[in-house]
Write an enzyme that holds these catalytic residues in place. Structure first.
Site, PDB file in Angstrom:
ATOM      1  N   HIS A  42       1.001  -0.735  -0.046  1.00 52.07           N
ATOM      2  CA  HIS A  42      -0.070  -0.017   0.058  1.00 52.07           C
ATOM      3  C   HIS A  42       1.002   1.263  -0.123  1.00 52.07           C
ATOM      4  CE1 HIS A  42      -2.664   3.165   1.547  1.00 52.07           C
ATOM      5  NE2 HIS A  42      -3.860   2.256   1.203  1.00 52.07           N
ATOM      6  N   GLU A  52       0.918   3.962   1.499  1.00 49.23           N
ATOM      7  CA  GLU A  52       0.998   4.876   2.912  1.00 49.23           C
ATOM      8  C   GLU A  52       1.994   3.662   3.520  1.00 49.23           C
ATOM      9  OE1 GLU A  52      -2.179   5.560   5.582  1.00 49.23           O
ATOM     10  OE2 GLU A  52      -0.836   4.956   6.960  1.00 49.23           O
ATOM     11  N   THR A  99      -2.725   3.833   8.946  1.00 48.47           N
ATOM     12  CA  THR A  99      -3.710   4.536   9.511  1.00 48.47           C
ATOM     13  C   THR A  99      -5.031   3.842   9.079  1.00 48.47           C
ATOM     14  OG1 THR A  99      -3.577   5.992   7.743  1.00 48.47           O
ATOM     15  CG2 THR A  99      -2.355   6.732   9.652  1.00 48.47           C
ATOM     16  N   SER A 139      -9.623   1.046  -1.580  1.00 48.20           N
ATOM     17  CA  SER A 139      -9.460   1.893  -0.427  1.00 48.20           C
ATOM     18  C   SER A 139      -9.504   0.892   0.666  1.00 48.20           C
ATOM     19  CB  SER A 139     -10.817   2.693  -0.309  1.00 48.20           C
ATOM     20  OG  SER A 139     -11.107   3.545   1.066  1.00 48.20           O
TER      21      SER A 139
HETATM   22  S1  SF4 Z   1      -7.410  11.408   8.283  1.00 46.64           S
HETATM   23 FE1  SF4 Z   1      -6.823   9.158   8.186  1.00 46.64          FE
HETATM   24  S2  SF4 Z   1      -8.095   8.221   6.669  1.00 46.64           S
HETATM   25 FE2  SF4 Z   1      -7.914  10.451   6.094  1.00 46.64          FE
HETATM   26  S3  SF4 Z   1      -6.162  10.773   4.817  1.00 46.64           S
HETATM   27 FE3  SF4 Z   1      -5.504  11.094   6.993  1.00 46.64          FE
HETATM   28  S4  SF4 Z   1      -4.862   9.041   7.500  1.00 46.64           S
HETATM   29 FE4  SF4 Z   1      -5.858   8.711   5.598  1.00 46.64          FE
END
Ligand code: SF4
Length: 398
Positions: A179, A181, A244, A312
């Site tokens: 991923h 991230e 996250t 997603s």
């Molecule tokens: S708030 Fe959370 S879900 Fe939204 S872009 Fe940032 S890390 Fe990703």
């Protein structure tokens, strides 16, 4: 450290929010969703009742990334503008960026140019997930203007793994190793290991406690470890982190499993020398998971629609919550997924590809729970709701 603080990296917008608001509203806002919020997150249409989870849709990180992209286009209407990969995982948003002349340097929407073709006069957006240290340094060397839309919650995880590394700890990251991230995070971690689920975490726990077949371990985590990783020496001191957008309950369980393994191996008095953990699930992900859980727990729901890009991660986890309640549920990426009153295209939980299912819409009085991932525009949620209510009154099945 983060390393995006240099003269050709911009981490703020251009003060043009007022100018871009009408365009954002036109592209993503929904009057129906606003109406539902006022009416207790409820909308009725014929024999259908739609119930919206109290937290859904765009999170603060996505809002920021999209604002920066639109402001950059507004500020530099005639400059060549690129983005390293999808800004977020939503097909409508990425399509809109392409319509604005923003060209993708990698991935399924890649245009003619690649990262190597970027020149000084170009502008490159970095997506909400961030980018790897290597790619960032390469882009900086191109001396182009970089507009960094990385979400602050992602940066918080980077700081965490950097700290682990400074203290001589290996980062064990709960996430998907490929991923965007997690690739960005692991590139800042020094030594790291990415675990996808509890099954993989158990393999790590077993190795911590008993040692074992080093080669088999490395085969199992072949693509998910830092170069030169040695499970015999690199699991002596570990710090937990996560992508996250993972399921927060699973991240906690994995951290607990690893903590117990360390206690078993070294004893409670020595735990702090071998184990660190800070929850790095972002609040937006947590709130969306909690909201759908509450809705399904407290109301009689016949059908759950989870709306968001198939790639997603946080949307997929919302669908997992619905699956746990044993209620018919469908993860769809837009209203186009509702092929007919009888057929729906959706991504089943745990599958990599979409499937088509028949008989998805029950007859009679139906209460439908609706939620959208952190990258799903309200407009897309409205389109799905309106399409369901239009299909429900059709008499012919196709
Ligand atoms: S708030 Fe959370 S879900 Fe939204 S872009 Fe940032 S890390 Fe990703």
């Amino acid at each position: 450290m983060l390393s995006s603080e240099s003269s050709n990296v911009r981490t703020k917008g251009f003060g043009l929010r007022r100018e871009i608001l009408p365009q954002l509203a036109e592209n993503y806002k929904s009057d129906l969703i606003e109406e539902m919020k006022v009416n207790g997150y409820r909308w009725c249409s014929g024999h259908l009742t739609f119930r919206l989870a109290k937290e859904f849709g765009f999170c603060y990180g996505v809002d920021k990334a999209i604002d920066f992209a639109y402001e950059t286009r507004a500020k530099f209407p005639s400059r060549d503008l690129y983005i390293t990969s999808e800004i977020i995982h939503n097909p409508l948003v990425n399509r809109r960026l392409m319509e604005m002349g923003i060209q993708f340097l990698t991935g399924p929407h890649k245009g003619v140019k690649g990262v190597e073709d970027i020149g000084e006069s170009d502008i490159v957006l970095l997506p909400a997930f961030g980018t790897t240290v290597k790619e960032l340094e390469y882009l900086k060397s191109k001396k182009c203007l970089l507009v960094d839309t990385t979400c602050n919650s992602v940066v918080a995880v980077w700081k965490r793994v950097e700290k682990y590394s400074e203290e001589g700890f290996t980062s064990v990251i709960h996430g998907k190793y490929d991923h965007e991230e997690t690739r960005a995070t692991s590139s800042r971690a020094g030594k790291f290991l990415v675990v996808w689920d509890k099954q993989e975490a158990q393999i790590v726990c077993d190795h911590i406690i008993n040692g074992g077949d080093r080669a088999a371990f490395l085969r199992c985590f072949e693509k998910a470890v830092s170069p030169g990783f040695d499970p015999d020496s690199d699991l002596l001191k570990i710090g937990c982190a996560n992508q996250t957008t993972m399921m927060s309950s699973e991240s906690m369980e994995i951290a607990n499993m690893l903590q117990k393994a360390m206690v078993k191996k070294y004893g409670t008095p020595h735990l702090a020398e071998h184990f660190r953990h800070y929850d790095t699930i972002c609040s937006a992900t947590q709130e969306r998971q909690d909201a759908v859980f509450e809705l399904l727990k407290n109301e009689k729901i016949d059908l759950v629609m989870v709306i968001g890009g198939y790639n997603s991660s946080n949307t997929a986890h919302l669908a997992e919550i619905a699956a746990k309640f044993n209620i018919p549920h469908y993860h769809v990426n837009s209203a186009e997924s509702l092929l007919s009153k009888n057929k729906i295209e959706h991504k089943p939980v745990g599958e990599k590809t979409s499937a088509v299912t028949s008989g998805w819409l029950p007859e009679g009085k139906v209460t439908i729970a609706v939620t959208g991932g952190a990258s799903t525009p309200n407009r897309v949620i409205e389109e799905v709701i309106r399409r369901i209510s239009a299909l429900a009154v059709q008499t012919e099945k196709s």
